[in-house]
Scaffold this active site. Structure first.
Site, PDB file in Angstrom:
ATOM      1  N   TYR A  57       0.839  -1.193   0.000  1.00 16.52           N
ATOM      2  CA  TYR A  57       0.000   0.000   0.000  1.00 16.52           C
ATOM      3  C   TYR A  57       0.880   1.251   0.000  1.00 16.52           C
ATOM      4  O   TYR A  57       1.452   1.627   1.021  1.00 16.52           O
ATOM      5  CB  TYR A  57      -0.935   0.023   1.203  1.00 16.52           C
ATOM      6  CG  TYR A  57      -1.903  -1.145   1.276  1.00 16.52           C
ATOM      7  CD1 TYR A  57      -2.187  -1.918   0.152  1.00 16.52           C
ATOM      8  CD2 TYR A  57      -2.537  -1.476   2.465  1.00 16.52           C
ATOM      9  CE1 TYR A  57      -3.081  -2.979   0.225  1.00 16.52           C
ATOM     10  CE2 TYR A  57      -3.432  -2.529   2.539  1.00 16.52           C
ATOM     11  CZ  TYR A  57      -3.701  -3.279   1.425  1.00 16.52           C
ATOM     12  OH  TYR A  57      -4.569  -4.337   1.495  1.00 16.52           O
TER      13      TYR A  57
ATOM     14  N   GLN B 127      -8.570 -13.247   5.017  1.00 18.85           N
ATOM     15  CA  GLN B 127      -9.102 -11.951   4.595  1.00 18.85           C
ATOM     16  C   GLN B 127      -9.505 -12.045   3.127  1.00 18.85           C
ATOM     17  O   GLN B 127      -8.667 -12.306   2.262  1.00 18.85           O
ATOM     18  CB  GLN B 127      -8.057 -10.848   4.791  1.00 18.85           C
ATOM     19  CG  GLN B 127      -8.595  -9.474   4.441  1.00 18.85           C
ATOM     20  CD  GLN B 127      -7.599  -8.359   4.666  1.00 18.85           C
ATOM     21  OE1 GLN B 127      -7.547  -7.396   3.884  1.00 18.85           O
ATOM     22  NE2 GLN B 127      -6.787  -8.459   5.721  1.00 18.85           N
TER      23      GLN B 127
ATOM     24  N   TYR C 110     -12.892  -7.587   3.309  1.00 18.94           N
ATOM     25  CA  TYR C 110     -12.421  -6.325   2.750  1.00 18.94           C
ATOM     26  C   TYR C 110     -13.312  -5.895   1.594  1.00 18.94           C
ATOM     27  O   TYR C 110     -14.075  -6.694   1.052  1.00 18.94           O
ATOM     28  CB  TYR C 110     -10.948  -6.388   2.347  1.00 18.94           C
ATOM     29  CG  TYR C 110     -10.580  -7.176   1.101  1.00 18.94           C
ATOM     30  CD1 TYR C 110     -10.717  -6.639  -0.171  1.00 18.94           C
ATOM     31  CD2 TYR C 110     -10.014  -8.450   1.204  1.00 18.94           C
ATOM     32  CE1 TYR C 110     -10.335  -7.340  -1.311  1.00 18.94           C
ATOM     33  CE2 TYR C 110      -9.621  -9.166   0.072  1.00 18.94           C
ATOM     34  CZ  TYR C 110      -9.789  -8.607  -1.181  1.00 18.94           C
ATOM     35  OH  TYR C 110      -9.408  -9.307  -2.299  1.00 18.94           O
TER      36      TYR C 110
ATOM     37  N   LEU D 250     -17.678  -1.927   1.168  1.00 18.33           N
ATOM     38  CA  LEU D 250     -18.355  -0.812   0.520  1.00 18.33           C
ATOM     39  C   LEU D 250     -18.074  -0.780  -0.973  1.00 18.33           C
ATOM     40  O   LEU D 250     -18.428   0.180  -1.656  1.00 18.33           O
ATOM     41  CB  LEU D 250     -17.920   0.515   1.155  1.00 18.33           C
ATOM     42  CG  LEU D 250     -18.302   0.700   2.623  1.00 18.33           C
ATOM     43  CD1 LEU D 250     -17.559   1.896   3.216  1.00 18.33           C
ATOM     44  CD2 LEU D 250     -19.808   0.874   2.769  1.00 18.33           C
TER      45      LEU D 250
ATOM     46  N   ARG E 106     -15.285  -0.318  -2.411  1.00 20.36           N
ATOM     47  CA  ARG E 106     -14.372   0.810  -2.637  1.00 20.36           C
ATOM     48  C   ARG E 106     -15.114   2.132  -2.807  1.00 20.36           C
ATOM     49  O   ARG E 106     -14.685   3.016  -3.538  1.00 20.36           O
ATOM     50  CB  ARG E 106     -13.447   0.502  -3.810  1.00 20.36           C
ATOM     51  CG  ARG E 106     -12.802  -0.876  -3.632  1.00 20.36           C
ATOM     52  CD  ARG E 106     -11.710  -1.201  -4.579  1.00 20.36           C
ATOM     53  NE  ARG E 106     -11.372  -2.630  -4.430  1.00 20.36           N
ATOM     54  CZ  ARG E 106     -10.345  -3.217  -4.990  1.00 20.36           C
ATOM     55  NH1 ARG E 106      -9.512  -2.526  -5.752  1.00 20.36           N
ATOM     56  NH2 ARG E 106     -10.113  -4.507  -4.809  1.00 20.36           N
TER      57      ARG E 106
ATOM     58  N   LYS F 149     -22.454   7.962  -2.948  1.00 15.35           N
ATOM     59  CA  LYS F 149     -22.059   9.317  -3.349  1.00 15.35           C
ATOM     60  C   LYS F 149     -21.609   9.401  -4.804  1.00 15.35           C
ATOM     61  O   LYS F 149     -21.606  10.476  -5.397  1.00 15.35           O
ATOM     62  CB  LYS F 149     -20.964   9.855  -2.432  1.00 15.35           C
ATOM     63  CG  LYS F 149     -19.640   9.123  -2.490  1.00 15.35           C
ATOM     64  CD  LYS F 149     -18.662   9.738  -1.482  1.00 15.35           C
ATOM     65  CE  LYS F 149     -17.314   9.057  -1.495  1.00 15.35           C
ATOM     66  NZ  LYS F 149     -16.373   9.661  -0.534  1.00 15.35           N
TER      67      LYS F 149
ATOM     68  N   GLY G 156     -12.050   1.704   5.179  1.00 15.66           N
ATOM     69  CA  GLY G 156     -11.024   2.712   4.992  1.00 15.66           C
ATOM     70  C   GLY G 156     -11.583   4.113   5.166  1.00 15.66           C
ATOM     71  O   GLY G 156     -12.783   4.352   4.999  1.00 15.66           O
TER      72      GLY G 156
ATOM     73  N   ARG H  45     -10.088   8.420   4.709  1.00 13.74           N
ATOM     74  CA  ARG H  45      -8.965   9.278   4.338  1.00 13.74           C
ATOM     75  C   ARG H  45      -8.957  10.585   5.115  1.00 13.74           C
ATOM     76  O   ARG H  45      -8.126  11.448   4.891  1.00 13.74           O
ATOM     77  CB  ARG H  45      -8.995   9.541   2.840  1.00 13.74           C
ATOM     78  CG  ARG H  45      -8.958   8.236   2.048  1.00 13.74           C
ATOM     79  CD  ARG H  45      -8.976   8.447   0.551  1.00 13.74           C
ATOM     80  NE  ARG H  45      -7.705   8.986   0.070  1.00 13.74           N
ATOM     81  CZ  ARG H  45      -7.387   9.051  -1.229  1.00 13.74           C
ATOM     82  NH1 ARG H  45      -8.238   8.623  -2.134  1.00 13.74           N
ATOM     83  NH2 ARG H  45      -6.234   9.541  -1.602  1.00 13.74           N
TER      84      ARG H  45
END
Length: 333
Positions: free
Chosen positions: A57, A193, A221, A224, A226, A232, A295, A297
């Site tokens: 990452y 995972q 994982y 959503l 991503r 939105k 995640g 940000r």
């Protein structure tokens, strides 16, 4: 927050775990350092004690940011999950299985290989410990299966690291049923995972029953997808040109996804919650799912994710969601 035991290990992870892929920047249109650190701090301050990352990452950046963010915090109250087995430098001398070509922030092409030999694992763990600023990893996971290395060799290396005290538990990522069974011949895994969401429920056929029967946790994982299931992106949200989601979202039928989200929006409204929170809560209530990665940000997103744990869904509401998923037979493409 709710805390859940990981397999038969001694680890207890927050049901919502911070997913640190995006803060690495690469493939996500860049990152803002302080926003990323603020997101980690906000997560920890709101009960999210577990952080999942990987050397790949941001080509080490995600781990470095986590190391900086947790500096001065009580390490015993934080669970760090990281990975190994994706090699992007030339130190493997072309060994392993070519996975794909990535690009760095300057647009340079970087070949990425799956490589999970014992020697490489020992090398990678030392690099991760240094970047993270810690002397142990709570859960170490192979990032993707490596067809060029026997599974037994990879598992034996993780068993050795447990004995040395450098990791507390061993896990895998993206393993199918056959690979899980082979790994079980060498080590007792704590977790697998895998990708899992409302739009991607394939693991329910084999992996979930196997994991439940063998007391192996599933870490989900991309719950959503991503960001697609936040809704939105149906409201004029724009992605940067180098954001990998421009291609990733193409696998789904936008009209069907939007229609589904519109149908479950009233449930979110009735809880004074967002679609993001509703989707995360649904995911963590599914059989076999121990941990859900989310995640963020910035701090606002992190706080929103953590609050998903507080949503109470009735059996009628869960049935309504599931019926609407089943009515289209998951034919999203």
């Amino acid at each position: 927050m709710e805390y859940r035991k990981l397999g038969t290990s001694d680890l207890n992870l927050s049901a919502i775990t911070y997913g640190a892929f995006a803060i690495g920047g690469s493939m996500w249109g860049g990152n803002e350092k302080q926003d990323s650190i603020d997101a980690i701090h906000a997560s920890l301050d709101h009960g999210v004690t577990s952080i999942d990352t990987a050397p790949f990452y941001g080509f080490g950046l995600s781990e470095e940011l986590i190391g900086e963010a947790i500096k001065g915090r009580d390490r015993s109250k934080i669970q760090i999950l990281t990975k190994f087995g994706l090699v992007w430098d030339k130190s493997n001398n072309g060994k392993g299985e070519h996975f794909f070509d990535a690009a760095d922030d300057q647009g340079n092409t970087i070949p990425v290989f799956k490589f999970a030999s014992k020697e490489n694992i020992i090398k990678e763990i030392e690099e991760s410990l240094k970047r993270l600023g810690t002397d142990y990893i709570d859960l170490l996971q192979i990032h993707w299966p490596d067809a060029t290395t026997p599974i037994s060799e990879t598992m034996e290396a993780m068993e050795l690291l447990i004995q040395q005290g450098k990791i507390k538990a061993a896990g895998v990522c993206n393993y199918d049923l056959s690979q899980m069974q082979t790994a079980a011949e060498t080590i007792k895994l704590a977790s697998n995972q895998v990708s899992y969401s409302m739009l991607n429920r394939g693991i329910e056929n084999e992996l979930v029953p196997y994991s439940i029967a063998n007391e192996i946790s599933i870490i989900a994982y991309s719950p959503l997808e991503r960001g697609l299931l936040t809704g939105k992106y149906f409201k004029d949200a724009k992605l940067k040109s180098d954001d990998h989601r421009n291609g990733y979202f193409g696998q789904f039928n936008p009209a069907r996804v939007e229609d589904f989200l519109n149908k479950i929006q009233p449930i979110a409204d009735s809880k004074n919650s967002t679609l993001t929170q509703l989707v995360l809560r649904w995911t963590m209530l599914q059989p076999g799912i121990t941990v859900v990665l989310a995640g963020s940000r910035n701090a606002k997103q992190a706080i929103e994710n953590a609050a998903a744990i507080d949503i109470n869904l009735t059996s009628e509401e869960l049935n309504f969601i599931n019926e609407n998923l089943a009515s289209i037979n998951h034919q999203w493409v």
